[in-house]
Scaffold this motif. Structure first.
Motif, PDB file in Angstrom:
ATOM      1  N   ASN A  28       0.944  -0.898   0.011  1.00  0.00           N
ATOM      2  CA  ASN A  28       0.072   0.033   0.038  1.00  0.00           C
ATOM      3  C   ASN A  28       0.978   1.170   0.088  1.00  0.00           C
ATOM      4  OD1 ASN A  28       0.702  -0.623   2.641  1.00  0.00           O
ATOM      5  ND2 ASN A  28      -0.736   0.918   3.458  1.00  0.00           N
ATOM      6  N   GLN A  29       2.030   1.241   0.384  1.00  0.00           N
ATOM      7  CA  GLN A  29       2.870   2.310   0.494  1.00  0.00           C
ATOM      8  C   GLN A  29       3.491   2.528  -0.972  1.00  0.00           C
ATOM      9  OE1 GLN A  29       5.908   1.032   3.362  1.00  0.00           O
ATOM     10  NE2 GLN A  29       5.003   2.087   5.153  1.00  0.00           N
ATOM     11  N   GLN A  30       3.888   1.375  -1.721  1.00  0.00           N
ATOM     12  CA  GLN A  30       3.983   1.696  -3.068  1.00  0.00           C
ATOM     13  C   GLN A  30       3.081   2.360  -3.848  1.00  0.00           C
ATOM     14  OE1 GLN A  30       5.137  -2.478  -3.853  1.00  0.00           O
ATOM     15  NE2 GLN A  30       7.069  -1.868  -4.578  1.00  0.00           N
ATOM     16  N   GLY A  31       1.755   1.772  -3.547  1.00  0.00           N
ATOM     17  CA  GLY A  31       0.553   2.428  -4.289  1.00  0.00           C
ATOM     18  C   GLY A  31       0.375   3.995  -3.920  1.00  0.00           C
ATOM     19  N   THR A  32       0.510   4.188  -2.922  1.00  0.00           N
ATOM     20  CA  THR A  32       0.533   5.890  -2.394  1.00  0.00           C
ATOM     21  C   THR A  32       1.636   6.249  -2.861  1.00  0.00           C
ATOM     22  OG1 THR A  32      -0.594   5.129  -0.103  1.00  0.00           O
ATOM     23  CG2 THR A  32       0.360   7.318  -0.414  1.00  0.00           C
ATOM     24  N   SER A  33       2.906   6.045  -3.025  1.00  0.00           N
ATOM     25  CA  SER A  33       3.911   6.528  -3.744  1.00  0.00           C
ATOM     26  C   SER A  33       3.644   6.886  -5.134  1.00  0.00           C
ATOM     27  CB  SER A  33       5.341   5.826  -3.447  1.00  0.00           C
ATOM     28  OG  SER A  33       5.488   5.599  -2.294  1.00  0.00           O
ATOM     29  N   LEU A  34       3.155   5.906  -5.739  1.00  0.00           N
ATOM     30  CA  LEU A  34       2.750   5.966  -7.337  1.00  0.00           C
ATOM     31  C   LEU A  34       1.721   7.180  -7.336  1.00  0.00           C
ATOM     32  CD1 LEU A  34       3.030   5.224 -10.061  1.00  0.00           C
ATOM     33  CD2 LEU A  34       1.643   3.063  -9.705  1.00  0.00           C
ATOM     34  N   LEU A  35       0.413   7.295  -6.574  1.00  0.00           N
ATOM     35  CA  LEU A  35      -0.412   8.451  -6.780  1.00  0.00           C
ATOM     36  C   LEU A  35       0.501   9.634  -6.575  1.00  0.00           C
ATOM     37  CD1 LEU A  35      -3.439   6.812  -5.323  1.00  0.00           C
ATOM     38  CD2 LEU A  35      -2.788   6.913  -7.708  1.00  0.00           C
ATOM     39  N   TRP A  36       1.303   9.546  -5.715  1.00  0.00           N
ATOM     40  CA  TRP A  36       1.979  10.911  -5.247  1.00  0.00           C
ATOM     41  C   TRP A  36       2.763  11.294  -6.287  1.00  0.00           C
ATOM     42  CZ3 TRP A  36       7.050  12.279  -4.547  1.00  0.00           C
ATOM     43  CH2 TRP A  36       7.171  13.610  -3.859  1.00  0.00           C
ATOM     44  N   VAL A  37       3.435  10.542  -6.854  1.00  0.00           N
ATOM     45  CA  VAL A  37       4.321  10.787  -8.167  1.00  0.00           C
ATOM     46  C   VAL A  37       3.385  11.335  -9.299  1.00  0.00           C
ATOM     47  CG1 VAL A  37       6.013  10.019  -9.785  1.00  0.00           C
ATOM     48  CG2 VAL A  37       6.136   9.395  -7.512  1.00  0.00           C
ATOM     49  N   LEU A  38       2.424  10.702  -9.390  1.00  0.00           N
ATOM     50  CA  LEU A  38       1.372  11.172 -10.736  1.00  0.00           C
ATOM     51  C   LEU A  38       0.919  12.543 -10.206  1.00  0.00           C
ATOM     52  CD1 LEU A  38      -0.986   8.039 -11.361  1.00  0.00           C
ATOM     53  CD2 LEU A  38       0.752   9.244 -12.800  1.00  0.00           C
ATOM     54  N   ARG A  39       0.999  13.082  -9.165  1.00  0.00           N
ATOM     55  CA  ARG A  39       0.194  14.236  -8.760  1.00  0.00           C
ATOM     56  C   ARG A  39       1.590  15.055  -9.313  1.00  0.00           C
ATOM     57  NH1 ARG A  39      -1.309  15.176  -2.839  1.00  0.00           N
ATOM     58  NH2 ARG A  39       1.057  15.896  -2.717  1.00  0.00           N
ATOM     59  N   LEU A  40       2.647  14.832  -8.867  1.00  0.00           N
ATOM     60  CA  LEU A  40       3.715  15.738  -9.121  1.00  0.00           C
ATOM     61  C   LEU A  40       3.795  16.349 -10.913  1.00  0.00           C
ATOM     62  CD1 LEU A  40       6.734  14.143  -7.484  1.00  0.00           C
ATOM     63  CD2 LEU A  40       5.488  15.874  -6.791  1.00  0.00           C
ATOM     64  N   LEU A  41       3.335  15.250 -11.630  1.00  0.00           N
ATOM     65  CA  LEU A  41       3.365  15.388 -12.943  1.00  0.00           C
ATOM     66  C   LEU A  41       2.162  16.604 -13.472  1.00  0.00           C
ATOM     67  CD1 LEU A  41       4.078  11.958 -14.510  1.00  0.00           C
ATOM     68  CD2 LEU A  41       5.781  13.914 -13.817  1.00  0.00           C
ATOM     69  N   ASN A  49       0.902  12.588   1.414  1.00  0.00           N
ATOM     70  CA  ASN A  49      -0.052  13.500   0.672  1.00  0.00           C
ATOM     71  C   ASN A  49       0.009  14.885   1.102  1.00  0.00           C
ATOM     72  OD1 ASN A  49      -1.244  11.547  -1.377  1.00  0.00           O
ATOM     73  ND2 ASN A  49      -1.535  10.618   0.385  1.00  0.00           N
ATOM     74  N   LYS A  50       0.765  15.304   2.252  1.00  0.00           N
ATOM     75  CA  LYS A  50       0.822  16.654   2.608  1.00  0.00           C
ATOM     76  C   LYS A  50       2.072  17.442   1.915  1.00  0.00           C
ATOM     77  CE  LYS A  50      -1.992  16.019   6.873  1.00  0.00           C
ATOM     78  NZ  LYS A  50      -1.864  16.270   8.419  1.00  0.00           N
ATOM     79  N   LEU A  51       2.851  16.733   1.253  1.00  0.00           N
ATOM     80  CA  LEU A  51       4.165  17.246   0.667  1.00  0.00           C
ATOM     81  C   LEU A  51       3.654  17.606  -0.639  1.00  0.00           C
ATOM     82  CD1 LEU A  51       6.653  14.695   2.091  1.00  0.00           C
ATOM     83  CD2 LEU A  51       5.791  16.785   3.071  1.00  0.00           C
ATOM     84  N   LYS A  52       3.841  18.722  -1.063  1.00  0.00           N
ATOM     85  CA  LYS A  52       3.412  19.274  -2.320  1.00  0.00           C
ATOM     86  C   LYS A  52       4.405  18.882  -3.419  1.00  0.00           C
ATOM     87  CE  LYS A  52       5.542  23.756  -2.135  1.00  0.00           C
ATOM     88  NZ  LYS A  52       5.294  25.405  -1.855  1.00  0.00           N
ATOM     89  N   ASP A  53       5.664  18.702  -3.175  1.00  0.00           N
ATOM     90  CA  ASP A  53       6.742  18.321  -4.413  1.00  0.00           C
ATOM     91  C   ASP A  53       7.828  17.741  -3.907  1.00  0.00           C
ATOM     92  OD1 ASP A  53       8.303  20.278  -3.083  1.00  0.00           O
ATOM     93  OD2 ASP A  53       7.415  21.982  -4.130  1.00  0.00           O
ATOM     94  N   ALA A  54       8.848  17.305  -4.557  1.00  0.00           N
ATOM     95  CA  ALA A  54      10.114  16.533  -4.396  1.00  0.00           C
ATOM     96  C   ALA A  54      10.828  17.190  -3.549  1.00  0.00           C
ATOM     97  CB  ALA A  54      10.564  16.258  -5.680  1.00  0.00           C
ATOM     98  N   ASP A  55      11.188  18.354  -3.652  1.00  0.00           N
ATOM     99  CA  ASP A  55      11.750  19.257  -2.690  1.00  0.00           C
ATOM    100  C   ASP A  55      11.402  19.040  -1.291  1.00  0.00           C
ATOM    101  OD1 ASP A  55      13.422  19.919  -4.553  1.00  0.00           O
ATOM    102  OD2 ASP A  55      12.446  22.113  -4.979  1.00  0.00           O
ATOM    103  N   SER A  56       9.928  19.173  -1.022  1.00  0.00           N
ATOM    104  CA  SER A  56       9.188  19.024   0.266  1.00  0.00           C
ATOM    105  C   SER A  56       9.934  17.488   0.874  1.00  0.00           C
ATOM    106  CB  SER A  56       7.936  19.104   0.063  1.00  0.00           C
ATOM    107  OG  SER A  56       7.625  20.455  -0.377  1.00  0.00           O
ATOM    108  N   LEU A  57       9.860  16.773  -0.131  1.00  0.00           N
ATOM    109  CA  LEU A  57      10.122  15.196   0.466  1.00  0.00           C
ATOM    110  C   LEU A  57      11.448  15.105   1.017  1.00  0.00           C
ATOM    111  CD1 LEU A  57       9.378  12.238   0.920  1.00  0.00           C
ATOM    112  CD2 LEU A  57       9.907  11.949  -1.736  1.00  0.00           C
TER     113      LEU A  57
END
Length: 974
Positions: free
Chosen positions: A327-340, A399-407
């Motif tokens: 489920n962490q992989q799934g959440t990660s994937l959706l988060w990356v899609l949001r970056l795009l 999901n509260k992190l808006k971009d890669a720099d925040s991560l």
């Protein structure tokens, strides 16, 4: 009904009704009596101000591209350049350029221009006398279907229109236009039913259908075809504009809906989404991303949809860690899609899966990957750290992190807490996972492993030594703390790669001086604290010390991996392989090398290399160019790779570096030396076999293709004016030449080759274009003693000695021939033969091949045009002309010289040389040759003339002589 009423009056009322074909007006398509006087001065010329404005617009467009484009012509075409113009007519401006000057891939160039002029036409509303300007770019060789074409740069008609009468097929035009209008109306219905994705796809397909529909009509029936006129009906009634607007509107709605859907899904599933479900979302998302990307680039949304979708999907999945929960992989994937959703990031990731475009300001692959690494390079590792140590993160919800720099910032902020937690676990795990064979840990009062101020473990030693095995990651980390071993790095997971079970663990050794070592026998890795490989005597000492400790515990069977291990002496093996392959080299212009490099830590790195030197003779007064253009280095490298079957220049795997780094030119001593090199690297014991294969292949390829490579180099060097071209090069290469006025001269390579090969009557000349050689071949009688048995097919070792002797015999023979009236003497011929001997002695590269046959011995004299300068080849050609003229005398001379050679070197030809026919004299008896008989007759007649006659060659008292003249007549005296 007025022509535009279908758009502006009650069209909504009739939107979903079928268009009545008869309601479509065709009045604007009538042929006019004259050209449009808003544009044309008269029937022959365009108005000067119109011409000037259109030229400026065309040049502004070309300048906006940012690349160098030479305009061949600017033309006006379409209805405005004909008698069927109307107030709706656009001014179609075609800019003619030579696509070949930009790139050989015309499809890429055409696509670039289509995208550019489509963008220009969309963003500029330029009108001349109320007629809209439409820009197009056309290849100079592309046909254009129009009966009216006017050249602005030539200020004249290319195709002058004729005023003709024609009958419109009214029913057909109206029917075709009405059908397409209905299709456009249907798309608008889809928009109203909130199906933007279907509307976008249908609009894209319909636009392409209309484009092909019109193109087919133009090719079949020209400007007055029903298809072209139906197209104009759509344009003049605003339907084409509606279609484009709906496509854009559908695109915007489609993206808005999918972003809303994605956001909703993320909110609902947050931590519950499975990786499988997230991948389904990904697959749907990438299809839409590709379509939108193509659309933004001005391309067909479906272009390369399958391959780009797969490439983009794989690229995004590569950002998701594999060692976190599902489920962490799934959440990660959706988060990356949001970056795009960020256009910049979407552009960057696309450029890593899309090939670079045509010439111009388009970033290349290397730049795209550099941008990718900046924006996305740390995402995978940061996601892995975030979820593995989520309890230390603030916030814990990604999901509260808006971009890669925040991560990156959140992970960095948790680093200290993570390290402290790891270190705490380390001590607990280490004592459980360490097995001691000599010495042990020291423990504090709490039962924990004692540490010094730097955190290093404290040991109880035995004879100053500590010897142990690490059976878990904690033990490996503690025993290896403050070393450079990857197995001791808490944040890395290399332990499992080196640990092969209880019988093949990681062994730890510390000597009395405190030096620490780690041995992994299964992985064949034996490292000191700096992670440098331990070799030679030091390895033997440590290996024996470990064996002693294990023997004391009776562990010989358990740790058989230690007792059976034999260290490979890489230095000796590499040296042996190198020498074996060097012995196979017959050409000293080829060199190979190999070495062991200890610098690389994980395994022994082995390096191999080759270099080949190619020599070219230069004239004494050489003053040519002494370097090559960069693209010429690349061309040489590509040609080298094509000729060779197994090796290439530069590094064999990565081909990194510029071509000029492994192609080197050196001038001096009347010679140009070109050195080309390649290298290879490998690791460990497998690397030894790979090294042997590499060197073996290099020797075979370099020697087998030496002359082909050198001849290829010669052609490039001549083109670049580094080497001066000779008259012989015209037989090998198609050389570009111009006359005094700069006009290109026609070259006839085959004709020059044929003329040279047929220039002699008795000697065969053969030219090998691939290897750059000229071969002169002839035969002479085989000595009787060698005409049978094992001597057939043999070759004398010193062919040059036989030929030198033959040259001397023939030269002496010619010297004894008298000068005849009207006949050239033999002085020049003797000199030519003497020079042949001199040239052979001075140029050991000349190949003389001689093979004994039953009746005749074959001689092949091979010259490479790269070994000699033009004057030396001239001299050889002249010498063989003399031999050809005196062929029988030369054959006898070769025969006699071979006989003498056999007598001098009997071991080469064991059959006795006795029993030869007659006595072999120094010169051949040619007294019965036809020319000899003629010469005697002419000479006797001359001697009988008195001084009173017309002949002045005899004086009183002069005795008649018995001349011995050459057998072959001068030209014209046969």
């Amino acid at each position: 009904m007025a022509s535009n009423e279908l758009l502006v009056k009650n069209w909504k009322k009739h939107l979903f009704e079928k268009i009545d074909p008869e309601s479509i007006s065709l009045s604007t398509f009538e042929v006019k009596d004259s050209l449009n006087l808003d544009v044309w001065e008269d029937e022959d010329f365009i108005k000067a101000d119109i011409k000037q404005n259109i030229e400026r617009i065309a040049r502004d467009f070309i300048e906006s591209l940012g690349i160098e484009v030479n305009i061949d012509d600017i033309t006006i075409t379409g209805s405005v350049a004909n008698y069927n113009w109307s107030r709706f007519s656009d001014i179609d401006v075609h800019i003619l350029v030579d696509f070949d000057e930009i790139d050989e891939n015309h499809d890429l160039v055409r696509e670039m221009f289509q995208k550019a002029h489509a963008q220009w036409n969309r963003t500029h509303d330029i009108r001349v006398n109320d007629h809209e300007i439409e820009i197009y770019v056309q290849d100079i060789d592309e046909p254009h279907h129009s009966t009216g074409i006017y050249s602005l740069l030539g200020d004249k008609w290319v195709e002058k229109p004729e005023k003709t009468t024609f009958s419109l097929n009214k029913d057909e035009i109206q029917a075709k236009a009405a059908h397409l209008m209905d299709d456009i109306d249907e798309i608008e219905r889809l928009m109203d039913t909130n199906d933007p994705e279907q509307a976008f796809d249908d609009a894209s397909r319909l636009k392409e259908k209309i484009r092909n529909f019109r193109r087919g009509g133009l090719e079949k029936g020209g400007e007055y075809s029903s298809e072209n006129l139906a197209f104009k009906v759509l344009r003049r009634n605003g339907y084409l504009e509606r279609l484009s607007d709906m496509k854009n509107e559908a695109y915007d709605k489609m993206l808005s809906l999918e972003e809303e859907t994605l956001h909703t899904l993320q909110e609902e599933l947050l931590q519950e989404v499975t990786f499988e479900d997230a991948q389904k979302t990904l697959r749907n998302r990438v299809v839409k991303l590709v379509k939108s990307y193509n659309y933004e680039q001005g391309l067909d949304p479906e272009k390369n949809l399958g391959s780009l979708s797969t490439g983009l999907e794989n690229r995004i999945l590569s950002l998701i860690p594999s060692d976190i929960e599902d489920n962490q992989q799934g959440t990660s994937l959706l988060w990356v899609l949001r970056l795009l959703k960020d256009p910049k990031l979407k552009e960057i990731i696309f450029k890593t899966v899309v090939s670079p475009g045509p010439p111009g300001p388009v970033p290349g692959v290397q730049m795209a990957r550099a941008d990718y690494n900046v924006e996305f390079g740390n995402i995978r590792n940061n996601l892995e750290t975030f979820f593995q140590f989520q309890r230390f993160m603030d916030p814990t919800d990604i999901n509260k992190l808006k971009d890669a720099d925040s991560l990156t910032n959140v992970v960095a902020g948790a680093r200290a807490a993570i390290e402290a937690d790891k270190d705490k676990k380390l001590g607990a795990d280490a004592s459980k996972g360490a097995e001691f064979f000599q010495g042990n840990f020291k423990f504090d009062e709490n039962g924990n492993v004692a540490r010094d101020e730097e955190g290093l473990p404290q040991f109880e030693t035995k004879d100053g030594w500590v010897i142990a095995a690490a059976h878990n990651k904690g033990a490996a980390c503690l025993l290896g703390k403050k070393t450079n071993w990857c197995t001791a790095a808490p944040g890395l997971n290399y332990f499992d790669q080196y640990y092969n079970g209880e019988d093949d663990p990681l062994f730890f050794l510390m000597d009395p001086d405190g030096n620490r070592y780690q041995f992994a026998y299964g992985a064949k890795e034996f490292m000191d604290a700096d992670d440098e490989r331990v070799r030679g005597d030091r390895f033997e000492d440590l290996n024996n010390k470990l064996k002693e400790a294990l023997e004391a515990k009776f562990f010989e069977d358990r740790f058989s991996v230690v007792f059976e291990y034999e260290e490979v002496d890489y230095e000796a093996r590499v040296s042996e392989i190198l020498e074996e392959n060097r012995h196979r080299i017959d050409d000293n212009r080829i060199n190979i090398d190999a070495s062991v490099d200890d610098y690389y830590e994980e395994e022994v790195r082995i390096e191999g290399g080759f270099d080949a030197t190619y020599l070219f003779s230069l004239p004494p007064d050489y003053d040519g160019v002494q370097d090559l253009q960069e693209d010429s280095y690349d061309m040489i490298s590509a040609a080298f790779d094509k000729i060779m079957s197994t090796i290439s220049l530069g590094h064999q795997e990565d081909a990194y570096g510029e071509s000029h780094e492994y192609i080197y030119l050196e001038f001096g001593g009347g010679v140009l030396k070109v050195t080309m090199s390649g290298n290879w690297s490998g690791y460990g014991e497998n690397g030894l076999d790979e090294l042997n294969t590499f060197l073996y292949d290099a020797v075979n390829d370099l020697e087998g293709n030496y002359d082909k490579i050198r001849n290829m180099l010669r052609e490039v060097l001549i083109v670049e004016m580094v080497l001066p071209k000779t008259k012989y090069d015209k037989m090998f290469f198609d050389i570009y030449e111009v006359d005094e006025e700069g006009e290109e001269l026609e070259t006839d390579r085959e004709g020059a080759k044929e003329q040279f090969e047929l220039s002699l009557d008795n000697i065969t000349i053969d030219i090998d274009e691939g290897e750059g050689t000229i071969e002169f071949s002839f035969r002479f009688p085989t000595p009787k003693a060698l005409r049978s048995g094992s001597n057939i097919g043999k070759r004398p070792k010193n062919k040059e000695l036989i030929m030198h002797a033959a040259n001397k015999r023939t030269s002496d023979f010619l010297a004894r021939q008298p000068e005849l009236p009207g006949v050239d003497g033999g002085g020049g011929e003797q000199e030519a033969l003497d020079m042949l001997t001199h040239t052979i002695k001075m140029n050991p590269q000349i190949q003389i091949n001689m093979m004994v046959g039953h009746e005749s011995t074959i001689v092949d004299f091979v010259v490479n045009i790269n070994d000699l300068d033009e004057s030396e080849i001239d001299q050889i050609a002249k010498s063989f002309g003399v031999i050809d003229k005196n062929i029988e005398a030369y054959r006898k001379a070769m025969h006699n010289s071979f006989v003498k050679y056999i007598e001098k070197f009997p071991a080469e030809f064991p059959t006795p040389a006795s029993g030869e026919e007659g006595t072999l004299t120094e010169t051949a008896d040619v007294s019965n040759e036809p020319y000899q008989r003629k010469a005697r007759k002419w000479f006797g007649k001359a001697m009988r003339l008195t001084v009173k006659g017309g002949n002045k060659y005899k004086v009183k008292g002069m005795k008649n002589i018995d001349p011995k003249v050459g057998k072959s007549p001068p030209p014209g005296m046969e």
